[in-house]
Write a protein that holds these residues in place. Sequence first.
Motif, mmCIF file in Angstrom:
data_model
loop_
_atom_site.group_PDB
_atom_site.id
_atom_site.type_symbol
_atom_site.label_atom_id
_atom_site.label_comp_id
_atom_site.label_asym_id
_atom_site.label_seq_id
_atom_site.Cartn_x
_atom_site.Cartn_y
_atom_site.Cartn_z
ATOM 1 N N UNK A 144 -16.989 1.395 11.777
ATOM 2 C CA UNK A 144 -16.421 1.499 12.765
ATOM 3 C C UNK A 144 -17.214 0.925 14.321
ATOM 4 N N UNK A 145 -16.798 0.504 15.205
ATOM 5 C CA UNK A 145 -17.671 0.156 16.336
ATOM 6 C C UNK A 145 -18.236 1.466 16.950
ATOM 7 N N UNK A 146 -19.427 1.453 17.639
ATOM 8 C CA UNK A 146 -19.851 2.397 18.471
ATOM 9 C C UNK A 146 -19.187 2.945 19.560
ATOM 10 N N UNK A 147 -18.915 1.801 20.154
ATOM 11 C CA UNK A 147 -17.986 1.897 21.436
ATOM 12 C C UNK A 147 -16.372 1.135 21.196
ATOM 13 N N UNK A 148 -15.539 2.063 21.390
ATOM 14 C CA UNK A 148 -14.197 1.577 21.283
ATOM 15 C C UNK A 148 -13.812 1.186 22.812
ATOM 16 N N UNK A 149 -13.116 -0.140 23.026
ATOM 17 C CA UNK A 149 -12.904 -0.356 24.233
ATOM 18 C C UNK A 149 -11.312 -0.839 24.469
ATOM 19 N N UNK A 150 -10.931 -0.370 25.458
ATOM 20 C CA UNK A 150 -9.223 -0.586 25.646
ATOM 21 C C UNK A 150 -9.039 -0.705 27.157
ATOM 22 N N UNK A 151 -8.362 -1.814 27.351
ATOM 23 C CA UNK A 151 -7.952 -2.076 28.861
ATOM 24 C C UNK A 151 -6.254 -1.975 29.039
ATOM 25 N N UNK A 152 -6.152 -1.216 30.046
ATOM 26 C CA UNK A 152 -4.705 -1.246 30.558
ATOM 27 C C UNK A 152 -4.451 -0.636 31.722
ATOM 28 N N UNK A 153 -3.660 -1.404 32.493
ATOM 29 C CA UNK A 153 -3.305 -1.286 33.906
ATOM 30 C C UNK A 153 -4.464 -1.135 34.628
#
Length: 263
Positions: free
Chosen positions: A6-15
Amino acid sequence: MTDANAPLILQHTENGITTLTLNQPDRRNSLSMAMLEALGQALGKAAADPDTRVVVIAAAGHVFSAGHDLREIREHFDQCDFQQALFDRCSEVMQQIVTLPKPVIARVSGVATAAGCQLVASCDLAVASDTARFATPGVNIGLFCSTPMVALSRNVTRKQAMEMLLTGEMISASRAMEIGLVNRVVDEQALDDTVYGMASVIAAKSGHTLKIGKEAFYRQLEMPLVEAYAYTSKVMADNLQANDAQEGICAFLDKRSPAWQDK
């Protein structure tokens, strides 16, 4: 147990809001060299992403961050070069947050200690659940929290910072808000609504204006009063030449919503 792949940092962009989630809960989201590298890279991507207007730093699991990975430090006891590189890299990431041209909000659920507390203090804003706790406990293990002290002492008064640093004791979220370490404390169930509500309000502003204001805020803090006023007067005069400043003023006077162009 976290997936080893699993990635050490999860990145999600919304709005317009990019959430960077520390994703190693089985290691208490410790700021290992690998985690710091991953966070630094994610922050760099968010800074360059035109769709990102606000950054939220969150964490998976029940601990925001326990600070540096002590197991990793022990494995390198005899490698001074590694120790120096680790603290240098951590300092670079903390400064990267401060100099990021977009506002950064810490979403704190659980414990934030040592460099984890430093991470919270380095963010522009911080919202904590009422069960969150904070400490700079290095003194308890013979390693004074010297680098966390830099961010902490720029958020709270000297005596409050020294109390945390000298005792190493945990403080509650409500106490953290009293001394200025966090902006708001809310029930755990209201944490996301509060964080993303705040982020949405900020994301609706001119990105160009936010960039100007954030940079000026931190620069003037270190200046004598006369120099700070001279500097910020120049910043405001320059800001007034920007398209968004002129659009915002006209929109206000015309009683309409501004159409930001982020320039």
